[in-house]
Design a protein around this motif. Structure first.
Motif, PDB file in Angstrom:
ATOM      1  N   MET A 111       0.818  -1.190   0.000  1.00  0.00           N
ATOM      2  CA  MET A 111       0.000   0.000   0.000  1.00  0.00           C
ATOM      3  C   MET A 111       0.868   1.263   0.000  1.00  0.00           C
ATOM      4  SD  MET A 111      -3.138   0.910   0.032  1.00  0.00           S
ATOM      5  CE  MET A 111      -4.240   2.152   0.519  1.00  0.00           C
ATOM      6  N   GLY A 112       1.943   1.254   0.802  1.00  0.00           N
ATOM      7  CA  GLY A 112       2.830   2.408   0.881  1.00  0.00           C
ATOM      8  C   GLY A 112       3.559   2.649  -0.430  1.00  0.00           C
ATOM      9  N   LEU A 113       3.928   1.573  -1.139  1.00  0.00           N
ATOM     10  CA  LEU A 113       4.629   1.714  -2.409  1.00  0.00           C
ATOM     11  C   LEU A 113       3.711   2.325  -3.460  1.00  0.00           C
ATOM     12  CD1 LEU A 113       7.164   1.192  -4.082  1.00  0.00           C
ATOM     13  CD2 LEU A 113       6.260  -1.065  -4.609  1.00  0.00           C
ATOM     14  N   LYS A 124       1.155   4.277  -2.902  1.00  0.00           N
ATOM     15  CA  LYS A 124       0.939   5.673  -2.533  1.00  0.00           C
ATOM     16  C   LYS A 124       2.123   6.533  -2.996  1.00  0.00           C
ATOM     17  CE  LYS A 124      -1.592   6.841   1.498  1.00  0.00           C
ATOM     18  NZ  LYS A 124      -1.652   6.948   2.942  1.00  0.00           N
ATOM     19  N   THR A 125       3.328   6.032  -2.806  1.00  0.00           N
ATOM     20  CA  THR A 125       4.541   6.752  -3.202  1.00  0.00           C
ATOM     21  C   THR A 125       4.585   6.938  -4.713  1.00  0.00           C
ATOM     22  OG1 THR A 125       5.704   5.783  -1.328  1.00  0.00           O
ATOM     23  CG2 THR A 125       7.048   6.768  -3.050  1.00  0.00           C
ATOM     24  N   ILE A 126       4.285   5.887  -5.442  1.00  0.00           N
ATOM     25  CA  ILE A 126       4.277   5.978  -6.905  1.00  0.00           C
ATOM     26  C   ILE A 126       3.208   6.952  -7.369  1.00  0.00           C
ATOM     27  CG2 ILE A 126       3.830   4.695  -9.041  1.00  0.00           C
ATOM     28  CD1 ILE A 126       5.165   2.272  -7.711  1.00  0.00           C
ATOM     29  N   PHE A 127       2.054   6.934  -6.734  1.00  0.00           N
ATOM     30  CA  PHE A 127       0.971   7.860  -7.083  1.00  0.00           C
ATOM     31  C   PHE A 127       1.408   9.310  -6.875  1.00  0.00           C
ATOM     32  CE2 PHE A 127      -2.677  10.387  -5.615  1.00  0.00           C
ATOM     33  CZ  PHE A 127      -3.427  10.378  -6.781  1.00  0.00           C
ATOM     34  N   PHE A 128       2.011   9.607  -5.719  1.00  0.00           N
ATOM     35  CA  PHE A 128       2.449  10.971  -5.447  1.00  0.00           C
ATOM     36  C   PHE A 128       3.551  11.406  -6.409  1.00  0.00           C
ATOM     37  CE2 PHE A 128       0.598  10.451  -1.107  1.00  0.00           C
ATOM     38  CZ  PHE A 128      -0.310  11.501  -1.218  1.00  0.00           C
ATOM     39  N   ILE A 129       4.444  10.507  -6.740  1.00  0.00           N
ATOM     40  CA  ILE A 129       5.505  10.842  -7.697  1.00  0.00           C
ATOM     41  C   ILE A 129       4.898  11.198  -9.045  1.00  0.00           C
ATOM     42  CG2 ILE A 129       7.430   9.886  -9.033  1.00  0.00           C
ATOM     43  CD1 ILE A 129       8.267   8.378  -6.494  1.00  0.00           C
ATOM     44  N   LEU A 130       3.938  10.419  -9.510  1.00  0.00           N
ATOM     45  CA  LEU A 130       3.286  10.708 -10.793  1.00  0.00           C
ATOM     46  C   LEU A 130       2.508  12.016 -10.745  1.00  0.00           C
ATOM     47  CD1 LEU A 130       2.023   7.164 -11.869  1.00  0.00           C
ATOM     48  CD2 LEU A 130       3.890   8.494 -12.864  1.00  0.00           C
ATOM     49  N   VAL A 131       1.799  12.265  -9.640  1.00  0.00           N
ATOM     50  CA  VAL A 131       1.039  13.517  -9.518  1.00  0.00           C
ATOM     51  C   VAL A 131       1.986  14.711  -9.552  1.00  0.00           C
ATOM     52  CG1 VAL A 131      -0.342  14.905  -7.923  1.00  0.00           C
ATOM     53  CG2 VAL A 131      -0.948  12.517  -8.349  1.00  0.00           C
ATOM     54  N   PHE A 132       3.069  14.669  -8.794  1.00  0.00           N
ATOM     55  CA  PHE A 132       4.027  15.774  -8.790  1.00  0.00           C
ATOM     56  C   PHE A 132       4.708  15.937 -10.149  1.00  0.00           C
ATOM     57  CE2 PHE A 132       4.176  15.245  -4.057  1.00  0.00           C
ATOM     58  CZ  PHE A 132       3.564  16.459  -3.787  1.00  0.00           C
ATOM     59  N   TYR A 133       4.977  14.847 -10.812  1.00  0.00           N
ATOM     60  CA  TYR A 133       5.610  14.908 -12.133  1.00  0.00           C
ATOM     61  C   TYR A 133       4.709  15.635 -13.130  1.00  0.00           C
ATOM     62  CZ  TYR A 133       7.305  13.344 -16.679  1.00  0.00           C
ATOM     63  OH  TYR A 133       7.746  13.305 -17.979  1.00  0.00           O
ATOM     64  N   TYR A 134       3.432  15.225 -13.204  1.00  0.00           N
ATOM     65  CA  TYR A 134       2.517  15.856 -14.156  1.00  0.00           C
ATOM     66  C   TYR A 134       2.180  17.283 -13.743  1.00  0.00           C
ATOM     67  CZ  TYR A 134       2.038  11.594 -16.801  1.00  0.00           C
ATOM     68  OH  TYR A 134       2.299  10.504 -17.584  1.00  0.00           O
TER      69      TYR A 134
END
Length: 84
Positions: A1-3, A5-15
């Motif tokens: 679950m934590g991984l 969430k981290t990938i989601f936040f990275i993608l959101v910040f990237y876009y």
């Protein structure tokens, strides 16, 4: 679950970063180009105002500023290195 969430936040910040860069960077570049253009126009108008008569020679000297030496520096002593 934590991984995930981290990938989601990275993608959101990237876009989000890409979107902001597409909006702000052209604005900043356009502003900088306007500044440079205005500076160039002022230089050109300044040069046209200073047209001189053909054949007239003018010598302009730059004033040299006096060298500022701190009183704490002391005297310079020239020395030679002696090798044994």
């Amino acid at each position: 679950m934590g991984l995930l969430k981290t990938i989601f936040f990275i993608l959101v910040f990237y876009y989000l970063f890409r979107f902001i860069a597409r909006v702000i960077v052209p604005f900043l570049l356009g502003r900088q180009m306007n500044k440079m253009n205005n500076h160039y126009k002022r230089e050109q108008s300044f040069k046209t105002q200073k047209k001189r008569e053909e054949g007239k020679v003018t010598i302009q000297k730059k004033h040299k500023s006096p060298k500022k030496v701190s009183p704490d520096v002391g005297e310079y002593i020239d020395y030679e290195e002696v090798k044994d």
